[in-house]
Write an enzyme that holds these catalytic residues in place. Structure first.
Site, PDB file in Angstrom:
ATOM      1  N   ARG A 137       0.829  -1.208   0.000  1.00  0.00           N
ATOM      2  CA  ARG A 137       0.000   0.000   0.000  1.00  0.00           C
ATOM      3  C   ARG A 137       0.874   1.273   0.000  1.00  0.00           C
ATOM      4  O   ARG A 137       0.650   2.212  -0.758  1.00  0.00           O
ATOM      5  CB  ARG A 137      -0.836  -0.057   1.269  1.00  0.00           C
ATOM      6  CG  ARG A 137      -1.995   0.818   1.333  1.00  0.00           C
ATOM      7  CD  ARG A 137      -3.308   0.537   1.130  1.00  0.00           C
ATOM      8  NE  ARG A 137      -4.013   0.137  -0.004  1.00  0.00           N
ATOM      9  CZ  ARG A 137      -5.238   0.561  -0.254  1.00  0.00           C
ATOM     10  NH1 ARG A 137      -5.782   1.444   0.523  1.00  0.00           N
ATOM     11  NH2 ARG A 137      -5.885   0.109  -1.280  1.00  0.00           N
ATOM     12  N   CYS A 156     -19.662   4.125   4.676  1.00  0.00           N
ATOM     13  CA  CYS A 156     -20.020   4.834   5.913  1.00  0.00           C
ATOM     14  C   CYS A 156     -21.449   4.642   6.380  1.00  0.00           C
ATOM     15  O   CYS A 156     -21.679   4.326   7.550  1.00  0.00           O
ATOM     16  CB  CYS A 156     -19.764   6.321   5.736  1.00  0.00           C
ATOM     17  SG  CYS A 156     -18.031   6.696   5.533  1.00  0.00           S
ATOM     18  N   ASN A 189      -9.149   1.475   9.829  1.00  0.00           N
ATOM     19  CA  ASN A 189     -10.470   0.896   9.589  1.00  0.00           C
ATOM     20  C   ASN A 189     -11.222   0.632  10.884  1.00  0.00           C
ATOM     21  O   ASN A 189     -10.624   0.146  11.845  1.00  0.00           O
ATOM     22  CB  ASN A 189     -10.278  -0.476   8.932  1.00  0.00           C
ATOM     23  CG  ASN A 189     -10.475  -0.390   7.462  1.00  0.00           C
ATOM     24  OD1 ASN A 189     -10.697   0.694   6.925  1.00  0.00           O
ATOM     25  ND2 ASN A 189     -10.416  -1.529   6.810  1.00  0.00           N
TER      26      ASN A 189
HETATM   27  C1  UDX Z   1     -20.799   9.891   3.120  1.00  0.00           C
HETATM   28  C2  UDX Z   1     -21.086  11.300   3.672  1.00  0.00           C
HETATM   29  O1  UDX Z   1     -21.721  12.079   2.649  1.00  0.00           O
HETATM   30  C3  UDX Z   1     -19.811  11.954   4.126  1.00  0.00           C
HETATM   31  O2  UDX Z   1     -20.081  13.219   4.722  1.00  0.00           O
HETATM   32  C4  UDX Z   1     -19.126  11.057   5.141  1.00  0.00           C
HETATM   33  O3  UDX Z   1     -17.892  11.632   5.530  1.00  0.00           O
HETATM   34  C5  UDX Z   1     -18.907   9.677   4.555  1.00  0.00           C
HETATM   35  O4  UDX Z   1     -20.131   9.128   4.109  1.00  0.00           O
HETATM   36  P1  UDX Z   1     -19.845   8.890   0.832  1.00  0.00           P
HETATM   37  O5  UDX Z   1     -20.250   7.565   1.384  1.00  0.00           O
HETATM   38  O6  UDX Z   1     -18.481   9.051   0.258  1.00  0.00           O
HETATM   39  O7  UDX Z   1     -19.986  10.020   1.954  1.00  0.00           O
HETATM   40  O8  UDX Z   1     -20.864   9.271  -0.348  1.00  0.00           O
HETATM   41  P2  UDX Z   1     -22.274  10.010  -0.445  1.00  0.00           P
HETATM   42  O9  UDX Z   1     -22.165  11.034  -1.509  1.00  0.00           O
HETATM   43  O10 UDX Z   1     -22.783  10.457   0.862  1.00  0.00           O
HETATM   44  O11 UDX Z   1     -23.217   8.859  -1.041  1.00  0.00           O
HETATM   45  C6  UDX Z   1     -23.551   7.698  -0.286  1.00  0.00           C
HETATM   46  C7  UDX Z   1     -24.544   6.858  -1.053  1.00  0.00           C
HETATM   47  O12 UDX Z   1     -25.816   7.479  -1.130  1.00  0.00           O
HETATM   48  C8  UDX Z   1     -24.145   6.586  -2.510  1.00  0.00           C
HETATM   49  O13 UDX Z   1     -24.436   5.240  -2.841  1.00  0.00           O
HETATM   50  C9  UDX Z   1     -25.009   7.527  -3.287  1.00  0.00           C
HETATM   51  O14 UDX Z   1     -25.229   7.103  -4.605  1.00  0.00           O
HETATM   52  C10 UDX Z   1     -26.269   7.507  -2.468  1.00  0.00           C
HETATM   53  N1  UDX Z   1     -27.109   8.711  -2.641  1.00  0.00           N
HETATM   54  C11 UDX Z   1     -26.633   9.940  -2.302  1.00  0.00           C
HETATM   55  C12 UDX Z   1     -28.410   8.575  -3.119  1.00  0.00           C
HETATM   56  O15 UDX Z   1     -28.867   7.475  -3.423  1.00  0.00           O
HETATM   57  N2  UDX Z   1     -29.186   9.690  -3.248  1.00  0.00           N
HETATM   58  C13 UDX Z   1     -28.737  10.933  -2.909  1.00  0.00           C
HETATM   59  O16 UDX Z   1     -29.513  11.907  -3.044  1.00  0.00           O
HETATM   60  C14 UDX Z   1     -27.417  11.063  -2.435  1.00  0.00           C
END
Ligand code: UDX
Length: 437
Positions: A22, A256, A71
């Site tokens: 890594r 997350c 993690n």
């Molecule tokens: C998320 C949080 O947004 C972020 O603040 C935190 O630090 C980590 O978790 P992330 O998991 O990277 O970030 O992506 P995010 O953009 O939140 O999307 C998560 C999931 O929700 C994706 O599968 C996305 O496609 C889905 N999503 C998001 C929807 O289905 N509809 C939406 O309106 C927004």
């Protein structure tokens, strides 16, 4: 850490890991993760004030401030399996710091952790302190994948939690000073350590809840004449609700949301709050339902059988602009289709074949799954197309050409409400989206 190095040229940032491969990748031209804009930032700072190393011990000794960014997956064994966070990596790091540090340190939790984890880290450090002083801070990260660089450059807020003692406050100030190099001071929020830890879980739970809420409404829209995109737009213009995170989809994924909500649920149960636990667990249940509902709709539309039918999967990442597949809805949909003995042909612009095989738990020679170099290859002779990630390039495809090379009737299921369904129907597709009657 790359952004801190980029913005704070007078600080030296060393990223350490015990995984040599890594670290080698971080020192190479092909970084181990794809994130728009990351390459430039890393290349600009690497070798100047940003270093990647496996020399954990010396790096701990030299550091004034240590960020724990390990993690914290969902536990797969023992008490709380399937819900609680597995904190063994955090604990190992704390023990390592206690073992090798030879001066005072500020230890910053960057990993998302259950509330009161800082307490455990503190106890481990303090019971091995031998005269050294440790301050523990919580500094959860709010960036989203795919937009990480923009989010880091101009965050809505930076959150720093710490002890409210004079030493704790001094440690908080040191970290505030780092961020204040580029983040307006009023956006740096300081709290006590528990509030900070809980805020991260709560933020993710609220965001996921919005998606589950609109997805719940999408099922009702499909049963009626309503259109979920129109409903989302109509409610999102209410400034109290706001327009973001109201995009109905095949289900949320990512490393997350699910993990953090499960964690919250576990904490609520632990503190004797079963009603609160059940409330948040509903967000996950709705998401599972949304994924299942999508697969069922595909199968029932295609005359109740997909056995031996070629199905093109467009997109495997959990969202666009990332090669991350953790908890991606595509994994669940593909598994459902494989159980029905469909032939699936997968195309994703960024996800590696080996990753897809790990996610689906299949060997390289599996006869039911093929991996394609583009959308045209995936859709050739297919009975159906499933759009599972909202990659921009899918909107620019020549659907007339695709239609002509597919089996008829040609089905298209848009799990992201990305495409113009009317235009597709005019070409001849049996096209459907999410939450459209
Ligand atoms: C998320 C949080 O947004 C972020 O603040 C935190 O630090 C980590 O978790 P992330 O998991 O990277 O970030 O992506 P995010 O953009 O939140 O999307 C998560 C999931 O929700 C994706 O599968 C996305 O496609 C889905 N999503 C998001 C929807 O289905 N509809 C939406 O309106 C927004």
């Amino acid at each position: 850490m790359a952004m801190i190095a980029h913005k704070c040229k007078d600080h030296t940032v060393t990223v350490v890991d015990i995984n040599q491969a890594r670290i080698d990748a971080w020192n190479s031209d092909k970084l181990p993760i794809f994130e728009p804009g990351l390459d430039d930032i890393v290349q600009g700072a690497r070798g100047k004030n940003l270093f990647f190393s496996t020399d954990v011990d010396n790096s701990i000794r030299e550091a004034e401030m240590i960020f724990l960014s390990v993690n914290t997956p969902t536990k797969t064994y023992g008490v709380g399996a399937g819900r609680a966070a597995d904190l063994r990596y955090v604990e190992k790091c704390a023990r390592k710091i206690a073992e090798v540090a030879d001066s005072d340190k500020i230890v910053v939790e960057k990993s998302t952790l259950p509330v009161r984890t800082a307490e455990s880290v503190k106890r481990i450090l303090e019971s091995n302190s031998q005269g050294r002083k440790f301050q523990i801070l919580s500094n959860p990260e709010f960036l989203a994948e795919g937009t990480a660089m923009v989010d880091l450059e101009a965050p809505d807020r930076v959150l720093i939690g710490g002890d409210q003692t004079p030493e704790g406050k001094a440690a908080i100030q040191k970290l505030v000073d780092v961020y204040a190099t580029w983040v307006p001071r009023e956006r740096v929020i300081t709290t006590n350590i528990w509030s900070s830890e809980l805020s991260k879980l709560t933020a993710n739970a609220f965001l996921a809840q919005r998606i589950s809420s609109i997805n719940a409404i999408s099922a009702l829209c499909e049963a009626t004449e309503a259109n979920v995109d129109e409903v989302a737009h109509a409610i999102g213009t209410d400034s109290r609700i706001g327009p973001k995170f109201l995009k109905s989809s095949v289900g949320f994924g990512g490393s997350c949301f699910q993990k953090d909500i499960l964690n919250l649920v576990y904490l609520c149960e632990h503190f004797g709050l079963p009603e609160v636990a059940a409330y948040w667990n509903g967000v996950i249940e709705m998401n599972d339902y949304q994924k299942r509902r999508f697969s069922r709709r595909v199968i029932s539309s295609m005359f109740n059988t997909v056995s031996d039918k070629k199905i093109a999967i467009l997109g495997f990442a959990f969202k666009k602009d990332t090669n991350d597949t953790r908890e991606s809805a595509a994994i669940y949909i593909c598994k459902d289709l494989l159980e029905e003995q469909a032939q699936i042909a997968i195309y994703d612009p960024k996800v590696e074949v080996a990753q897809i095989q790990r996610d689906l738990g299949i060997d390289a020679d599996n006869q039911y799954v093929s991996y394609c170099k583009d959308a045209y290859e995936a859709t050739k002779d297919a009975h159906a197309i499933l759009v599972l990630t909202e990659w921009d390039e899918f909107t620019a495809l020549d659907f007339q050409k695709i239609y002509e090379q597919m089996q008829q009737p040609a089905f298209l299921f848009d799990g992201r409400n990305l495409l113009d369904l009317e235009a597709l129907r005019e070409i001849g597709f049996e096209a459907s989206g999410i939450g459209k009657g």
